[in-house]
Design a protein around this motif. Structure first.
Motif, PDB file in Angstrom:
ATOM      1  N   VAL A 191      11.124  13.500  -7.434  1.00 56.25           N
ATOM      2  CA  VAL A 191      10.056  13.187  -6.477  1.00 56.25           C
ATOM      3  C   VAL A 191      10.577  12.217  -5.420  1.00 56.25           C
ATOM      4  O   VAL A 191      10.377  12.415  -4.211  1.00 56.25           O
ATOM      5  N   ASN A 192      11.265  11.183  -5.860  1.00 56.77           N
ATOM      6  CA  ASN A 192      11.794  10.199  -4.914  1.00 56.77           C
ATOM      7  C   ASN A 192      12.897  10.778  -4.038  1.00 56.77           C
ATOM      8  O   ASN A 192      13.015  10.403  -2.861  1.00 56.77           O
ATOM      9  N   ALA A 193      13.688  11.685  -4.574  1.00 60.23           N
ATOM     10  CA  ALA A 193      14.718  12.347  -3.759  1.00 60.23           C
ATOM     11  C   ALA A 193      14.072  13.168  -2.652  1.00 60.23           C
ATOM     12  O   ALA A 193      14.574  13.212  -1.519  1.00 60.23           O
ATOM     13  N   ARG A 194      12.954  13.800  -2.966  1.00 57.12           N
ATOM     14  CA  ARG A 194      12.229  14.557  -1.940  1.00 57.12           C
ATOM     15  C   ARG A 194      11.715  13.599  -0.848  1.00 57.12           C
ATOM     16  O   ARG A 194      11.792  13.900   0.347  1.00 57.12           O
ATOM     17  N   THR A 195      11.202  12.445  -1.261  1.00 55.94           N
ATOM     18  CA  THR A 195      10.741  11.458  -0.288  1.00 55.94           C
ATOM     19  C   THR A 195      11.901  10.973   0.578  1.00 55.94           C
ATOM     20  O   THR A 195      11.767  10.865   1.807  1.00 55.94           O
ATOM     21  N   LEU A 196      13.040  10.685  -0.042  1.00 56.43           N
ATOM     22  CA  LEU A 196      14.214  10.249   0.715  1.00 56.43           C
ATOM     23  C   LEU A 196      14.630  11.294   1.750  1.00 56.43           C
ATOM     24  O   LEU A 196      14.972  10.954   2.885  1.00 56.43           O
ATOM     25  N   THR A 197      14.581  12.553   1.355  1.00 55.36           N
ATOM     26  CA  THR A 197      14.959  13.631   2.276  1.00 55.36           C
ATOM     27  C   THR A 197      13.982  13.734   3.434  1.00 55.36           C
ATOM     28  O   THR A 197      14.390  13.836   4.602  1.00 55.36           O
ATOM     29  N   LEU A 198      12.701  13.674   3.143  1.00 56.04           N
ATOM     30  CA  LEU A 198      11.684  13.728   4.198  1.00 56.04           C
ATOM     31  C   LEU A 198      11.801  12.528   5.127  1.00 56.04           C
ATOM     32  O   LEU A 198      11.644  12.643   6.353  1.00 56.04           O
ATOM     33  N   TRP A 199      12.098  11.380   4.565  1.00 48.60           N
ATOM     34  CA  TRP A 199      12.255  10.150   5.327  1.00 48.60           C
ATOM     35  C   TRP A 199      13.459  10.251   6.258  1.00 48.60           C
ATOM     36  O   TRP A 199      13.377   9.919   7.442  1.00 48.60           O
ATOM     37  N   THR A 200      14.571  10.726   5.730  1.00 46.53           N
ATOM     38  CA  THR A 200      15.775  10.894   6.537  1.00 46.53           C
ATOM     39  C   THR A 200      15.521  11.858   7.695  1.00 46.53           C
ATOM     40  O   THR A 200      15.920  11.597   8.840  1.00 46.53           O
ATOM     41  N   LEU A 214      18.297   1.265  17.815  1.00 47.11           N
ATOM     42  CA  LEU A 214      17.898   0.279  16.806  1.00 47.11           C
ATOM     43  C   LEU A 214      16.375   0.131  16.751  1.00 47.11           C
ATOM     44  O   LEU A 214      15.784   0.086  15.671  1.00 47.11           O
ATOM     45  N   ALA A 215      15.744   0.087  17.919  1.00 45.85           N
ATOM     46  CA  ALA A 215      14.281   0.001  17.964  1.00 45.85           C
ATOM     47  C   ALA A 215      13.651   1.247  17.362  1.00 45.85           C
ATOM     48  O   ALA A 215      12.652   1.169  16.637  1.00 45.85           O
ATOM     49  N   THR A 216      14.246   2.400  17.656  1.00 44.75           N
ATOM     50  CA  THR A 216      13.738   3.662  17.105  1.00 44.75           C
ATOM     51  C   THR A 216      13.897   3.684  15.591  1.00 44.75           C
ATOM     52  O   THR A 216      13.011   4.144  14.866  1.00 44.75           O
ATOM     53  N   LEU A 217      15.023   3.172  15.105  1.00 46.42           N
ATOM     54  CA  LEU A 217      15.268   3.123  13.665  1.00 46.42           C
ATOM     55  C   LEU A 217      14.207   2.271  12.966  1.00 46.42           C
ATOM     56  O   LEU A 217      13.630   2.685  11.947  1.00 46.42           O
ATOM     57  N   VAL A 218      13.931   1.098  13.523  1.00 48.62           N
ATOM     58  CA  VAL A 218      12.919   0.208  12.936  1.00 48.62           C
ATOM     59  C   VAL A 218      11.535   0.846  13.007  1.00 48.62           C
ATOM     60  O   VAL A 218      10.790   0.857  12.018  1.00 48.62           O
ATOM     61  N   ALA A 219      11.179   1.399  14.165  1.00 47.44           N
ATOM     62  CA  ALA A 219       9.859   2.014  14.334  1.00 47.44           C
ATOM     63  C   ALA A 219       9.669   3.185  13.374  1.00 47.44           C
ATOM     64  O   ALA A 219       8.585   3.364  12.805  1.00 47.44           O
ATOM     65  N   SER A 220      10.727   3.967  13.154  1.00 42.15           N
ATOM     66  CA  SER A 220      10.598   5.123  12.262  1.00 42.15           C
ATOM     67  C   SER A 220      10.484   4.680  10.804  1.00 42.15           C
ATOM     68  O   SER A 220       9.816   5.339  10.005  1.00 42.15           O
ATOM     69  N   TYR A 221      11.111   3.544  10.451  1.00 48.30           N
ATOM     70  CA  TYR A 221      10.939   2.991   9.104  1.00 48.30           C
ATOM     71  C   TYR A 221       9.474   2.625   8.876  1.00 48.30           C
ATOM     72  O   TYR A 221       8.851   3.034   7.890  1.00 48.30           O
ATOM     73  N   PHE A 222       8.928   1.844   9.806  1.00 49.62           N
ATOM     74  CA  PHE A 222       7.524   1.432   9.707  1.00 49.62           C
ATOM     75  C   PHE A 222       6.597   2.652   9.707  1.00 49.62           C
ATOM     76  O   PHE A 222       5.650   2.713   8.929  1.00 49.62           O
ATOM     77  N   ALA A 223       6.872   3.607  10.588  1.00 45.80           N
ATOM     78  CA  ALA A 223       5.990   4.774  10.720  1.00 45.80           C
ATOM     79  C   ALA A 223       5.949   5.581   9.431  1.00 45.80           C
ATOM     80  O   ALA A 223       4.874   6.012   8.985  1.00 45.80           O
ATOM     81  N   PHE A 224       7.117   5.789   8.811  1.00 48.40           N
ATOM     82  CA  PHE A 224       7.141   6.569   7.571  1.00 48.40           C
ATOM     83  C   PHE A 224       6.415   5.824   6.459  1.00 48.40           C
ATOM     84  O   PHE A 224       5.623   6.404   5.721  1.00 48.40           O
ATOM     85  N   ALA A 225       6.680   4.527   6.341  1.00 50.09           N
ATOM     86  CA  ALA A 225       6.029   3.734   5.292  1.00 50.09           C
ATOM     87  C   ALA A 225       4.512   3.710   5.470  1.00 50.09           C
ATOM     88  O   ALA A 225       3.760   3.803   4.492  1.00 50.09           O
ATOM     89  N   GLU A 226       4.064   3.591   6.700  1.00 48.66           N
ATOM     90  CA  GLU A 226       2.622   3.549   6.961  1.00 48.66           C
ATOM     91  C   GLU A 226       1.958   4.906   6.727  1.00 48.66           C
ATOM     92  O   GLU A 226       0.821   4.970   6.259  1.00 48.66           O
ATOM     93  N   ALA A 227       2.686   5.985   7.024  1.00 49.34           N
ATOM     94  CA  ALA A 227       2.123   7.332   6.844  1.00 49.34           C
ATOM     95  C   ALA A 227       2.171   7.789   5.383  1.00 49.34           C
ATOM     96  O   ALA A 227       1.346   8.597   4.965  1.00 49.34           O
ATOM     97  N   HIS A 228       3.126   7.265   4.615  1.00 41.96           N
ATOM     98  CA  HIS A 228       3.319   7.704   3.221  1.00 41.96           C
ATOM     99  C   HIS A 228       3.487   6.495   2.299  1.00 41.96           C
ATOM    100  O   HIS A 228       4.507   6.376   1.608  1.00 41.96           O
ATOM    101  N   PRO A 229       2.518   5.598   2.263  1.00 40.48           N
ATOM    102  CA  PRO A 229       2.724   4.333   1.533  1.00 40.48           C
ATOM    103  C   PRO A 229       3.002   4.494   0.045  1.00 40.48           C
ATOM    104  O   PRO A 229       3.831   3.776  -0.512  1.00 40.48           O
ATOM    105  N   GLN A 230       2.327   5.430  -0.600  1.00 37.90           N
ATOM    106  CA  GLN A 230       2.520   5.585  -2.044  1.00 37.90           C
ATOM    107  C   GLN A 230       3.893   6.166  -2.372  1.00 37.90           C
ATOM    108  O   GLN A 230       4.590   5.691  -3.276  1.00 37.90           O
ATOM    109  N   ILE A 232       2.336  -3.985   5.720  1.00 43.02           N
ATOM    110  CA  ILE A 232       1.462  -3.018   5.051  1.00 43.02           C
ATOM    111  C   ILE A 232       0.493  -3.701   4.090  1.00 43.02           C
ATOM    112  O   ILE A 232      -0.679  -3.333   4.006  1.00 43.02           O
ATOM    113  N   ASP A 233       0.982  -4.717   3.366  1.00 43.68           N
ATOM    114  CA  ASP A 233       0.089  -5.332   2.367  1.00 43.68           C
ATOM    115  C   ASP A 233      -0.804  -6.441   2.935  1.00 43.68           C
ATOM    116  O   ASP A 233      -1.584  -7.060   2.225  1.00 43.68           O
ATOM    117  N   GLY A 234      -0.685  -6.701   4.246  1.00 43.32           N
ATOM    118  CA  GLY A 234      -1.574  -7.657   4.887  1.00 43.32           C
ATOM    119  C   GLY A 234      -1.077  -9.092   4.898  1.00 43.32           C
ATOM    120  O   GLY A 234      -1.745  -9.978   5.450  1.00 43.32           O
TER     121      GLY A 234
END
Length: 198
Positions: free
Chosen positions: A62-71, A86-102, A168-170
């Motif tokens: 399951v986590n490997a699938r998440t890693l692949t989707l994230w990449t 670099l800005a795009t890299l950071v923004a995409s990290y935040f965007a993926f985490a916010e869209a798929h938090p669990q 994400i956690d406030g």
């Protein structure tokens, strides 16, 4: 309880991972249930263990699938906005985490039992993501510092992760930080520039 064997082993593996990934996205790591996944696909829970060997291997899949989707999401973001990578890299990290938090948090929440080595397919998915980050950090560094890229990338990844988690956690809202992405990007630029620039 179990249903007819109308899937090949490869098809069954893909079916289980897809449904387990959906379940993880809905309920998160702490409430993940192999029995619920089996129920959803109409097979017995024993079938899941026959296919993956253990709950640990299923969670890694399951986590490997998440890693692949994230990449893939990061690659797409970099292709669409290549100017400030670099800005795009950071923004995409935040965007993926916010869209798929669990699913995102499950990568960090899960630990394999002591002494159990990561399967090659998981190591490959992780290496693809880390290699992407390493490459972007190396490209941003001056030539004489590129030997530092992998080590620096791990440190910067931890910095981004911490900022993203607090966002994400406030926690950042509680601390009065209004733009955690901008804050972490500033730390990254300082690290890339190095002591001489400061």
């Amino acid at each position: 309880m179990g249903r007819r064997s109308d899937h090949s082993r490869a098809d069954l593996e893909a079916l289980i991972v897809a449904e387990a990934h959906r379940h993880m996205a809905e309920v998160g790591f702490a409430r993940f249930s192999a029995r619920e996944v089996a129920k959803r696909i109409g097979y017995s829970v024993g079938t899941l263990y026959n296919v993956f060997g253990s709950l640990n291997r299923l969670l890694l899949a399951v986590n490997a699938r998440t890693l692949t989707l994230w990449t893939e999401a990061i690659e797409a973001a970099l292709a669409a906005a290549p100017d400030d990578r670099l800005a795009t890299l950071v923004a995409s990290y935040f965007a993926f985490a916010e869209a798929h938090p669990q699913s995102w948090s499950a990568i960090y929440a899960h630990r394999s039992p002591p002494g159990e080595t990561l399967p090659e397919w998981y190591a490959r998915a992780l290496a693809r993501l880390l290699g992407l980050v390493d490459g972007e950090v190396a490209a941003a560094l001056p030539p004489h510092r590129r030997g530092e890229a992998a080590r620096l990338a791990r440190s910067l990844l931890a910095t981004v992760h911490g900022h993203c988690t607090f966002a994400i956690d406030g926690t950042f809202a509680l601390l009065g930080e209004r733009d955690p992405m901008d804050a972490v990007l500033a730390r990254i630029r300082e690290a890339i520039a190095g002591p001489a620039a400061s």
